[in-house]
Design a protein around this motif. Sequence first.
Motif, PDB file in Angstrom:
ATOM      1  N   ALA A  26       0.822  -1.214   0.000  1.00  0.00           N
ATOM      2  CA  ALA A  26       0.000   0.000   0.000  1.00  0.00           C
ATOM      3  C   ALA A  26       0.854   1.262   0.000  1.00  0.00           C
ATOM      4  CB  ALA A  26      -0.932   0.002   1.211  1.00  0.00           C
TER       5      ALA A  26
ATOM      6  N   PRO B 190      -0.623   3.061  -3.458  1.00  0.00           N
ATOM      7  CA  PRO B 190      -1.756   3.406  -2.582  1.00  0.00           C
ATOM      8  C   PRO B 190      -3.114   3.354  -3.279  1.00  0.00           C
ATOM      9  CG  PRO B 190      -0.484   5.369  -3.157  1.00  0.00           C
ATOM     10  CD  PRO B 190       0.310   4.184  -3.619  1.00  0.00           C
ATOM     11  N   ARG B 191      -3.188   3.756  -4.525  1.00  0.00           N
ATOM     12  CA  ARG B 191      -4.481   3.757  -5.230  1.00  0.00           C
ATOM     13  C   ARG B 191      -4.960   2.334  -5.502  1.00  0.00           C
ATOM     14  NH1 ARG B 191      -1.374   7.838  -6.715  1.00  0.00           N
ATOM     15  NH2 ARG B 191      -2.228   9.967  -6.681  1.00  0.00           N
TER      16      ARG B 191
ATOM     17  N   ALA C  97      -4.142  -0.308  -3.748  1.00  0.00           N
ATOM     18  CA  ALA C  97      -4.520  -0.887  -2.452  1.00  0.00           C
ATOM     19  C   ALA C  97      -5.878  -0.362  -2.000  1.00  0.00           C
ATOM     20  CB  ALA C  97      -3.454  -0.567  -1.417  1.00  0.00           C
ATOM     21  N   ARG C  98      -6.132   0.923  -2.208  1.00  0.00           N
ATOM     22  CA  ARG C  98      -7.394   1.525  -1.786  1.00  0.00           C
ATOM     23  C   ARG C  98      -8.581   0.980  -2.572  1.00  0.00           C
ATOM     24  NH1 ARG C  98      -5.698   6.361  -2.087  1.00  0.00           N
ATOM     25  NH2 ARG C  98      -6.602   7.023  -4.081  1.00  0.00           N
ATOM     26  N   ASN C  99      -8.362   0.642  -3.831  1.00  0.00           N
ATOM     27  CA  ASN C  99      -9.443   0.151  -4.688  1.00  0.00           C
ATOM     28  C   ASN C  99      -9.377  -1.357  -4.930  1.00  0.00           C
ATOM     29  OD1 ASN C  99     -10.891   2.709  -5.751  1.00  0.00           O
ATOM     30  ND2 ASN C  99      -8.724   3.187  -6.021  1.00  0.00           N
TER      31      ASN C  99
END
Length: 245
Positions: free
Chosen positions: A192, A196-197, A199-201
């Motif tokens: 992440a 990060p994007r 992992a977030r989605n």
Amino acid sequence: MQQAEQRKRRGRPRRDEVVALDRAQIVAEALRLIDERGLEAFSLRELARALGVFPTALYWHMPGGRNAVLGAVAATAFSDVVPSPDDATGDWENWIRALFARYREALRRHPNIAPLLGAQIVSNTGVDMQLVECILAALEAAGFGGERLRDAFNTVVAGMLGYVTLELAPGPAEDASEWARAFEAEIRGVDAGRFPRLARNLDLLANRAFIVRWQGGAEKPMTHSFDFYVETIIAGLRALSGKSG
């Protein structure tokens, strides 16, 4: 002398083999074998064995050999893809929507022929020229002409083939289950901090989006994204057509 005669006859089909076969029977059996075993495993030798004849009997009916058979298989698989020709010159947007949907439905019935389309141009020999005529009619109704008609035609054909061929792409032929487990673990264990994007989605994308999935469209259809894709192509054609605005 008898052996020489046998060798000579071995290269030509017996009359009873030729009479017993017809083109439709050959193509139907070829499609069945491809559905069952996949395109890579398909050969004229296996087809002849399944039909109970020598391979030379196949060439008697289909002189083009394997390429001719594959072209005929493509024609058979997509024989009911073209929507009503009359609709192409009327509501062109709905005609293209119907074309894409019918093509996807046909390929979902025979996903093993997906590698034949686009990647092997011999499938062109099975194209129904009515399909070409109707796509051109729909695009002319939209306002395209000249070079832009050609470009729009290529866009529609590439769009029709592209999404579904990618959606139905098969997994690896060997150790498929092990590969799927390992790749799922890799995706779900994404860093992440670095991504990060993603992992977030992850819950939104994992196994439901291209590149980050471990099952093909035959097991995990991507219908919602397909509908979005079709609307994107139609919106682009509408914006670029001579009748826009």
